[in-house]
Design a protein around this motif. Structure first.
Motif, PDB file in Angstrom:
ATOM      1  N   UNK A   6      30.841  25.537  32.996  1.00 23.91           N
ATOM      2  CA  UNK A   6      31.155  26.910  33.390  1.00 23.91           C
ATOM      3  C   UNK A   6      31.993  26.945  34.663  1.00 23.91           C
ATOM      4  N   UNK A   7      31.684  26.062  35.614  1.00 23.22           N
ATOM      5  CA  UNK A   7      32.433  26.041  36.872  1.00 23.22           C
ATOM      6  C   UNK A   7      33.906  25.738  36.609  1.00 23.22           C
ATOM      7  N   UNK A   8      34.164  24.768  35.736  1.00 24.65           N
ATOM      8  CA  UNK A   8      35.555  24.454  35.374  1.00 24.65           C
ATOM      9  C   UNK A   8      36.250  25.660  34.753  1.00 24.65           C
ATOM     10  N   UNK A   9      35.524  26.361  33.865  1.00 22.75           N
ATOM     11  CA  UNK A   9      36.107  27.511  33.171  1.00 22.75           C
ATOM     12  C   UNK A   9      36.419  28.639  34.153  1.00 22.75           C
ATOM     13  N   UNK A  10      35.529  28.865  35.108  1.00 22.89           N
ATOM     14  CA  UNK A  10      35.788  29.890  36.119  1.00 22.89           C
ATOM     15  C   UNK A  10      37.031  29.535  36.930  1.00 22.89           C
ATOM     16  N   UNK A  11      37.154  28.271  37.310  1.00 27.75           N
ATOM     17  CA  UNK A  11      38.319  27.839  38.068  1.00 27.75           C
ATOM     18  C   UNK A  11      39.603  28.009  37.277  1.00 27.75           C
ATOM     19  N   UNK A  12      39.575  27.626  35.995  1.00 25.16           N
ATOM     20  CA  UNK A  12      40.771  27.751  35.157  1.00 25.16           C
ATOM     21  C   UNK A  12      41.150  29.209  34.955  1.00 25.16           C
ATOM     22  N   UNK A  13      40.158  30.055  34.682  1.00 25.03           N
ATOM     23  CA  UNK A  13      40.432  31.477  34.469  1.00 25.03           C
ATOM     24  C   UNK A  13      40.942  32.137  35.749  1.00 25.03           C
ATOM     25  N   UNK A  14      40.434  31.699  36.890  1.00 28.78           N
ATOM     26  CA  UNK A  14      40.891  32.237  38.172  1.00 28.78           C
ATOM     27  C   UNK A  14      42.355  31.878  38.415  1.00 28.78           C
ATOM     28  N   UNK A  15      42.725  30.633  38.092  1.00 34.81           N
ATOM     29  CA  UNK A  15      44.123  30.216  38.244  1.00 34.81           C
ATOM     30  C   UNK A  15      45.029  30.955  37.272  1.00 34.81           C
ATOM     31  N   UNK A  16      44.544  31.153  36.048  1.00 32.14           N
ATOM     32  CA  UNK A  16      45.338  31.895  35.068  1.00 32.14           C
ATOM     33  C   UNK A  16      45.537  33.336  35.532  1.00 32.14           C
ATOM     34  N   UNK A  17      44.499  33.916  36.071  1.00 33.01           N
ATOM     35  CA  UNK A  17      44.562  35.301  36.558  1.00 33.01           C
ATOM     36  C   UNK A  17      45.612  35.460  37.650  1.00 33.01           C
ATOM     37  N   UNK A  18      45.760  34.441  38.478  1.00 36.19           N
ATOM     38  CA  UNK A  18      46.725  34.518  39.583  1.00 36.19           C
ATOM     39  C   UNK A  18      48.156  34.597  39.089  1.00 36.19           C
ATOM     40  N   UNK A  19      48.423  34.172  37.842  1.00 39.65           N
ATOM     41  CA  UNK A  19      49.782  34.200  37.305  1.00 39.65           C
ATOM     42  C   UNK A  19      50.080  35.453  36.500  1.00 39.65           C
ATOM     43  N   UNK A  20      49.114  36.393  36.446  1.00 39.28           N
ATOM     44  CA  UNK A  20      49.309  37.623  35.692  1.00 39.28           C
ATOM     45  C   UNK A  20      50.046  38.668  36.522  1.00 39.28           C
ATOM     46  N   UNK A  21      50.373  39.770  35.865  1.00 36.10           N
ATOM     47  CA  UNK A  21      51.162  40.830  36.507  1.00 36.10           C
ATOM     48  C   UNK A  21      50.434  41.410  37.724  1.00 36.10           C
ATOM     49  N   UNK A  22      51.127  41.466  38.829  1.00 35.91           N
ATOM     50  CA  UNK A  22      50.565  42.080  40.028  1.00 35.91           C
ATOM     51  C   UNK A  22      50.510  43.591  39.844  1.00 35.91           C
ATOM     52  N   UNK A  23      49.501  44.209  40.411  1.00 34.68           N
ATOM     53  CA  UNK A  23      49.376  45.657  40.357  1.00 34.68           C
ATOM     54  C   UNK A  23      48.478  46.162  39.254  1.00 34.68           C
ATOM     55  N   UNK A  24      48.175  45.321  38.266  1.00 35.72           N
ATOM     56  CA  UNK A  24      47.278  45.716  37.188  1.00 35.72           C
ATOM     57  C   UNK A  24      45.871  45.202  37.444  1.00 35.72           C
ATOM     58  N   UNK A  25      44.966  45.410  36.508  1.00 32.49           N
ATOM     59  CA  UNK A  25      43.586  44.968  36.707  1.00 32.49           C
ATOM     60  C   UNK A  25      43.418  43.454  36.677  1.00 32.49           C
ATOM     61  N   UNK A  26      44.357  42.737  36.022  1.00 31.33           N
ATOM     62  CA  UNK A  26      44.308  41.276  35.922  1.00 31.33           C
ATOM     63  C   UNK A  26      42.918  40.791  35.499  1.00 31.33           C
ATOM     64  N   UNK A  38      35.154  32.969  23.830  1.00 31.35           N
ATOM     65  CA  UNK A  38      34.149  32.083  23.227  1.00 31.35           C
ATOM     66  C   UNK A  38      34.078  30.801  24.040  1.00 31.35           C
ATOM     67  N   UNK A  39      33.123  30.753  24.954  1.00 32.38           N
ATOM     68  CA  UNK A  39      32.947  29.607  25.845  1.00 32.38           C
ATOM     69  C   UNK A  39      31.711  28.827  25.416  1.00 32.38           C
ATOM     70  N   UNK A  40      31.904  27.542  25.162  1.00 31.92           N
ATOM     71  CA  UNK A  40      30.771  26.689  24.800  1.00 31.92           C
ATOM     72  C   UNK A  40      30.504  25.610  25.842  1.00 31.92           C
ATOM     73  N   UNK A  41      31.484  25.307  26.694  1.00 27.30           N
ATOM     74  CA  UNK A  41      31.322  24.269  27.714  1.00 27.30           C
ATOM     75  C   UNK A  41      30.214  24.649  28.689  1.00 27.30           C
ATOM     76  N   UNK A  42      29.220  23.792  28.801  1.00 26.03           N
ATOM     77  CA  UNK A  42      28.109  24.057  29.714  1.00 26.03           C
ATOM     78  C   UNK A  42      27.118  25.083  29.230  1.00 26.03           C
ATOM     79  N   UNK A  43      27.237  25.495  27.973  1.00 24.19           N
ATOM     80  CA  UNK A  43      26.350  26.517  27.403  1.00 24.19           C
ATOM     81  C   UNK A  43      25.398  25.849  26.406  1.00 24.19           C
ATOM     82  N   UNK A  44      24.156  26.294  26.379  1.00 21.44           N
ATOM     83  CA  UNK A  44      23.184  25.757  25.427  1.00 21.44           C
ATOM     84  C   UNK A  44      23.724  25.865  24.007  1.00 21.44           C
ATOM     85  N   UNK A  45      23.387  24.874  23.167  1.00 19.25           N
ATOM     86  CA  UNK A  45      23.900  24.844  21.796  1.00 19.25           C
ATOM     87  C   UNK A  45      23.464  26.053  20.991  1.00 19.25           C
ATOM     88  N   UNK A  46      22.370  26.675  21.371  1.00 18.16           N
ATOM     89  CA  UNK A  46      21.863  27.846  20.648  1.00 18.16           C
ATOM     90  C   UNK A  46      22.547  29.134  21.072  1.00 18.16           C
TER      91      UNK A  46
END
Length: 300
Positions: free
Chosen positions: A169-189, A195-203
């Motif tokens: 999950x920590x990796x995913x948060x970091x990646x999503x945060x970096x992706x967000x920084x490249x989005x359009x300024x002025x919008x909600x970003x 569908x995230x499975x990394x670090x999530x229980x199999x169930x």
């Protein structure tokens, strides 16, 4: 509120996606749910197929970028881009269609300066790899992401767009945060990993949202269903609730959207159906049978 006030308050969305006669993917997964929620939808189809390509065979045709651009021009000539709240796009058949959509987004923002662009950056998935045509991932990363206000990648697409593997999950948060920084300024970003499975229980399966207020994770029980179109449905319903909730309501929008999608997936699993049970379970869109809550996460 009188009738005219209610009409003026209607959410209006231009949805540019594929269309299938049988089943529920692309616009066939987005149009009815948005209408059931009360949105006015201008549906522009990029393909018209008998069924989704996952069946291995299909009939129909892919439209050209010129066709898509021509239709957007015609819609604009009717003044219908004025008053739009958002443009929604999904799978791109080829680069010219992507060009036409991005030009349409720019044109919409001239007619409706407050309009949002929600891009579902369809590239591929875990186990299948990249399944779009060459050039599409580069177009999405280089041009669509910087134009977008809302992105709804799955885990594979998040990794592909950022070049960062998500082992937890920590990796995913970091990646999503970096992706967000490249989005359009002025919008909600908003970046919603659908569908995230990394670090999530199999169930379980999770959705991760990174927004102005930080990051949240929403977990739901994993269901024995693999129906195509769930990502298209999620992007559409999430967009609607973001527009309805307004600034600061991204987490509530996620909770509503995730709960509705899970309810439809549960109905699909119970029916043992290969296609989403969107019509049969349509009440889940407006009154989810089970509500899920998001938990806050630290953002480094």
């Amino acid at each position: 509120m009188n009738k005219l006030e209610r009409l003026a308050d209607t959410v209006k969305i231009l949805s540019v996606q594929s269309w299938v006669t049988f089943g529920h993917v692309g616009n066939a997964a987005a149009l009815f749910p948005l209408q059931r929620l009360g949105a006015e939808v201008l549906a522009l189809h990029t393909v018209q197929f008998s069924n989704h390509t996952g069946y291995g065979s299909w009939t129909g045709q892919t439209f050209t970028g010129a066709t898509v651009a021509d239709l957007i021009e015609g819609v604009d000539a009717r003044g219908a881009l004025t008053g739009l709240d958002a443009v929604l796009s999904g799978y791109l058949g080829d680069e010219t269609i992507g060009d036409a959509i991005l030009a349409g987004v720019a044109r919409t923002r001239v007619a409706s300066p407050g309009a949002l662009y929600c891009c579902d950056p369809v590239i591929g998935d875990v186990g299948r790899g990249v399944f779009v045509r060459p050039g599409i991932p580069e177009l999405l990363a280089g041009r669509a992401v910087p134009a977008a206000d809302i992105l709804t990648p799955n885990q594979f697409e998040l990794e592909h767009l950022t070049g960062a593997a998500c082992h937890g999950v920590v990796d995913a948060v970091g990646a999503a945060t970096r992706l967000r920084a490249s989005m359009r300024a002025g919008g909600p970003r908003l970046v919603l990993v659908t569908s995230l499975s990394a670090g999530i229980e199999a169930s379980e399966i999770a959705m991760l949202l990174v927004h102005d207020g930080g990051a949240v994770l929403l977990r739901t029980p994993r269901l024995p269903v693999a129906a195509n179109g769930a990502g298209d449905l999620t992007a559409a319903v999430m967009l609607f609730h973001v527009l309805r909730e307004g600034p600061g309501g991204a987490v509530r929008a996620l909770e509503r959207a995730a709960s509705s999608v899970w309810g439809i997936l549960r109905a699909t699993a119970e029916a043992d159906d290969a296609e989403l049970r969107i019509v049969a379970a349509q009440d889940e869109l407006v009154r989810p049978g089970r509500m899920f809550r998001a938990e806050p996460l630290p953002v480094s």
